[in-house]
Write an enzyme that holds these catalytic residues in place. Structure first.
Site, PDB file in Angstrom:
ATOM      1  N   GLU A 221      -6.979 -11.093  -5.862  1.00  0.00           N
ATOM      2  CA  GLU A 221      -7.164 -12.309  -4.951  1.00  0.00           C
ATOM      3  C   GLU A 221      -8.293 -12.940  -5.077  1.00  0.00           C
ATOM      4  O   GLU A 221      -8.133 -14.086  -4.482  1.00  0.00           O
ATOM      5  CB  GLU A 221      -7.020 -11.354  -3.310  1.00  0.00           C
ATOM      6  CG  GLU A 221      -5.849 -10.517  -3.203  1.00  0.00           C
ATOM      7  CD  GLU A 221      -5.449 -10.145  -1.082  1.00  0.00           C
ATOM      8  OE1 GLU A 221      -6.476  -9.993  -0.836  1.00  0.00           O
ATOM      9  OE2 GLU A 221      -4.421  -9.661  -1.087  1.00  0.00           O
TER      10      GLU A 221
ATOM     11  N   ASP B 105       0.411  -1.115  -0.212  1.00  0.00           N
ATOM     12  CA  ASP B 105       0.266  -0.359  -0.468  1.00  0.00           C
ATOM     13  C   ASP B 105       1.119   1.117  -0.241  1.00  0.00           C
ATOM     14  O   ASP B 105       0.469   2.645  -0.769  1.00  0.00           O
ATOM     15  CB  ASP B 105      -0.781  -0.005   1.274  1.00  0.00           C
ATOM     16  CG  ASP B 105      -2.103  -1.279   0.887  1.00  0.00           C
ATOM     17  OD1 ASP B 105      -1.367  -2.231   1.246  1.00  0.00           O
ATOM     18  OD2 ASP B 105      -2.797  -0.792   0.970  1.00  0.00           O
TER      19      ASP B 105
END
Ligand code: BGC
Length: 827
Positions: free
Chosen positions: A508, A370
């Site tokens: 994901e 991130d």
């Protein structure tokens, strides 16, 4: 509202009333911190449980615990919830009161002042006998004096006189229990070693973690000012794992009593500290009172906000004034939390950017990729802060090398989730709360995290020209990651191209092929293209190094000409999957997966962000469908310009005609569930030039990720720093078109005029610049003072801006929608 007027409330978040169901979100949003420590905005009288979770965290303070799940031993590292220093409870005539209990509560308002970093609370309550008391509380976590925090409580009996008892203490019985999904797992990280009274005003609590053997010491000093009354009598109370001072006061109707608690928190991770308890006591002994400390704290925030100034002015009329103020406040709220997690204190802390801040326990405080979304905002205002956060990665190069070796590969394999020492911390099982089942978790196969680390290093160097960092640390990391990806890419004779197989992209929800025994998918387009980008940058990095350092590194790493030639070969022969219609495919074979009936699922479930959980609970698997959790392929358009991407693909012998780009965006957007707050950011970015309104919808969603808790409950577990910083970054880099390359700062504005003018400060090559972007107009002013001029450009117009000078540009759109500059008159 006249032009230029600042909206009055764009600095303040006000939360009225008390809603147990919303308290977790409020606590996260009202977290106060200084990059070193943070405390959630929990009520000081509360204990963990029910609506409340008073978490306290220190950056980089981790511990491991072990569990057995389904016969498998699972070791997990977590950012430790530290002893709760907020503890402040009140008893009226001997009866302890929970003022937030509906039976007692009359009024409650919490105000977060972003400008001053101050959380205030006004509360009125009544006991069963009708005795009404007003309570005003203010707290800070000192931005300058990192160890210190303060809580001031003013109590006024409104209609009674009598006995008031106040308990002010430190609670070491805390556990990590802030996330419901983890509650079946071990949670006790601390052993309390010391609980003692240091002096009649001060108590001390020392605790140590069970595995990492880190020590945390907290000292709390409580003083009372009862306005010349008879004073308080005190008693020290030692309970298991806790210590507090009980103060007995005789109070009189209408007379305010002030209780002031100043706390020092010190850990064994701190630099220049040998004995945390000693330092905590010393810090406190020399700490002035609440008001004086607050003044220093406010000054520190004022100075930090000047560097991170962002303003929206000159809105286009009253109808937009409220939206503009709301937007601005939300932007600042995001910046505020970013700066409370990564602050100037990080300069000598060894800590990364935890995805959920120091605000809660989601993802156990781990560091993912991130920072890719966070660092651009920091680099343009406090480049040294980005550098210290990059050190978190460079210091863990050996751990990444070990991980690569263990996987039989050379170079450095950075972990998908990183904690204290840089080993892989990703969970191997996760709980689906919808089905109650524990499931295998293979998200560690997201090798692309290494590409993000390399990208961050390169971007930092581009923006700052900091060759010392590149030569000393950055280049080695970048080259070792390049080497790892070169080893990962294997030649496929059937295609006569190189492929990266058995990995996961950012999405994901695509963890394995349907029915496959082994996890992982092949040739994630994002990973393969960014690997090619990296081998190009590896060459540029070597070229950018001073000759002696280049030679040293080449020798040290054993980089041979053959290896470098191989990287060049990879830049020509990596495989990138495309669909038959020319659209970039997310991974090899993605288009053969089943299409989801989105309308059907939407009608049945409404919110589809966690389609993985929904499908698993139905006995199906999200892996079987063309469904993305978040932007994956489109990340390429987020990180690279269309020209750069075209060039990289062109070098591989693939074409990316301009008309394919919108189709690529449409294709992937239509199959994305936005199950990560990062997704809206990326989509806002890629849609910004062609689909302005859609882009602004995504921007609004990214911006409000935590304020509106768009994921329906996750904000309580910690804020989403990527979305918070990324929203500011969208304004500056996407809409204002700010870029740093070729040793210049570039503007290419495409500014939505509904927001009025965007004003912000940046620091570029040591010069402070004030920028104002309005429509297609740009004004850049360099702060006066000594220093070298910097180059600022818009299109083909590049100016040398000396300290004290102002430049104005007007960018005009070309037919294709891109922006060509014309220099403005009257510089
Ligand atoms: C996302 C990741 C992100 C992580 C931490 C996950 O939900 O899929 O991309 O890094 O959250 O924010």
């Amino acid at each position: 509202m006249p032009a230029g007027t600042r909206r009055p409330d764009a600095w303040t978040l006000v939360l009225d009333g008390f809603d147990p169901a919303d308290e977790g979100r409020r606590e996260a949003l009202c977290t106060l911190g200084n990059g070193y420590q943070a405390v959630r905005g929990a009520a000081p009288e509360s204990r963990a449980g029910g609506a409340h979770y008073p978490g306290t965290y220190a950056a980089g303070f981790f511990n491991r615990l072990t569990d057995e799940i389904g016969g498998v031993r699972v070791e997990t590292e977590s950012m430790v919830n530290l002893p709760n220093w907020l503890v402040l409870r009140v008893a009226v005539e001997g009866e302890w009161i929970d003022p937030l209990d509906p039976a007692h509560l009359l009024e409650h308002r919490v105000t977060l002042d972003l400008r001053r970093g101050l959380l205030s609370r006004v509360l009125r309550f009544a006991d069963a006998a009708g005795r009404r008391t007003a309570l005003r509380q203010r707290r800070f976590v000192h931005l300058d004096r990192r160890h210190l925090a303060g809580l001031q409580t003013v109590l006024t009996p409104e209609n009674w006189s009598g006995r008031l008892r106040v308990r002010s203490g430190l609670d070491g019985t805390v556990t990590n229990s802030g996330v419901a999904r983890y509650r079946e797992m071990a949670a006790r990280h601390l052993r309390v070693l010391v609980r003692e009274e240091v002096d009649p005003e001060t108590v001390l609590l020392v605790a140590r973690t069970t595995q990492s053997e880190l020590t945390v010491a907290q000292a709390a000093r409580t003083r009372v000012d009862d306005g010349g009354g008879v004073g308080a009598t005190r008693r020290t109370l030692r309970e298991r794992g806790r210590i507090s001072h009980d103060l007995e006061l005789n109070v009189a109707e209408g007379r305010a009593v002030t209780v002031e608690k100043i706390v020092a928190l010190v850990t064994s991770r701190d630099v220049a500290v040998s004995h945390p308890a000693l330092t905590a006591v010393e810090q406190l002994a020399e700490a002035p009172g609440f008001q004086t400390l607050l003044a220093g704290h406010e000054l520190a925030w004022d100075q930090l906000w000047r560097r991170f100034r962002v303003d929206l002015t000159d809105g286009v009329g009253d109808q937009h004034a409220a939206t503009t103020a709301e937007t601005l406040r939300t932007l600042r709220l995001g910046l505020f939390h970013v700066l409370q997690t990564a602050s100037p204190h990080d300069l000598d802390l060894d800590a990364g950017v935890p995805a959920r801040g120091l605000h809660g326990e989601a993802y156990r405080g781990h560091v993912f990729w991130d920072e890719l979304f966070v660092l651009p905002v920091l680099t343009l205002r406090m480049p040294q802060l980005t550098r210290s956060l990059l050190y978190y990665r460079t210091r863990r190069l050996d751990a990444a090398r070990r991980a690569a070796r263990a996987a039989g590969l050379r170079g450095a394999m950075y972990p998908w989730q990183s904690g204290s020492d840089g080993r892989e911390e990703s969970q191997r099982v996760h709980l689906n709360p919808l089905s109650g089942r524990w499931l295998p978790d293979t998200s560690h196969l997201q090798r692309h995290v290494g590409l993000a680390v390399a990208y961050d290093v390169w971007q930092y160097y581009q923006a700052t020209g900091d060759r010392e960092f590149l030569a000393g640390h950055g280049a080695e990391v970048l080259l070792e990651i390049a080497r790892f990806f070169a080893d990962l890419a294997r030649h496929d004779p059937a295609l006569d191209r190189y492929r990266i197989r058995g990995v996961m992209g950012p999405d994901e929800y695509s963890a394995r092929y349907p029915g496959a025994a082994e996890p992982g998918i092949d040739d994630n387009a994002y990973t393969n293209v960014m690997a090619v980008w990296l081998w190009h940058r590896a060459r540029d990095t070597l070229a950018a190094l001073p000759g002696t350092r280049r030679a040293e590194l080449v020798e040290r790493l054993g980089l041979t000409p053959a290896e470098l030639l191989h990287w060049e070969d990879l830049c020509r022969r990596m495989y990138v999957p495309f669909r038959a219609d020319g659209v970039l495919e997310q991974f090899h074979g993605a288009s053969r997966l089943e299409e989801l009936d989105w309308a059907d699922y939407r009608s049945r479930y409404g919110d589809l962000q966690r389609l993985d959980r929904i499908l698993e609970a139905e006995g199906r698997s999200v892996d079987d469908f063309q469904v993305s959790k978040q932007a994956d392929t489109l990340m390429l358009f987020y990180l690279l310009s269309a020209d750069e991407l075209r060039e990289l693909l062109g070098g591989l012998g693939y074409a990316l005609p301009p008309e394919v780009i919108p189709r690529t965006i449409d294709h992937h957007l239509a199959r994305t569930a936005h199950g990560s707050t990062l997704s809206a950011l990326v989509h806002a970015w890629v849609l910004a030039r062609a689909h302005r309104e859609d882009a602004l919808d995504h921007f609004a969603r990214a911006l409000r990720s935590d304020l509106a808790d768009v994921q329906g409950g996750t904000t309580a577990e910690g804020v989403h720093l990527g979305a918070m910083a990324g929203s500011v970054d969208l304004l500056q880099r996407c809409f204002a078109g700010l870029e740093t390359w070729a040793d210049a700062l570039w503007f290419n504005p495409h500014w939505p005029s509904r927001f009025g003018a965007l004003e912000f400060a940046v620091e570029y090559r040591g010069v402070t610049l004030d920028a104002r972007v309005s429509g297609r107009e740009v004004r850049v002013a360099a702060a006066p003072g000594p220093g070298r001029p910097v180059r600022v450009g818009c299109g083909e117009d590049v100016r040398l801006l000396h300290p004290g000078e102002t430049a104005r540009f007007t960018a005009v759109p070309t037919a294709a929608g891109t922006v060509a500059p014309v220099p403005a008159a009257g510089r």
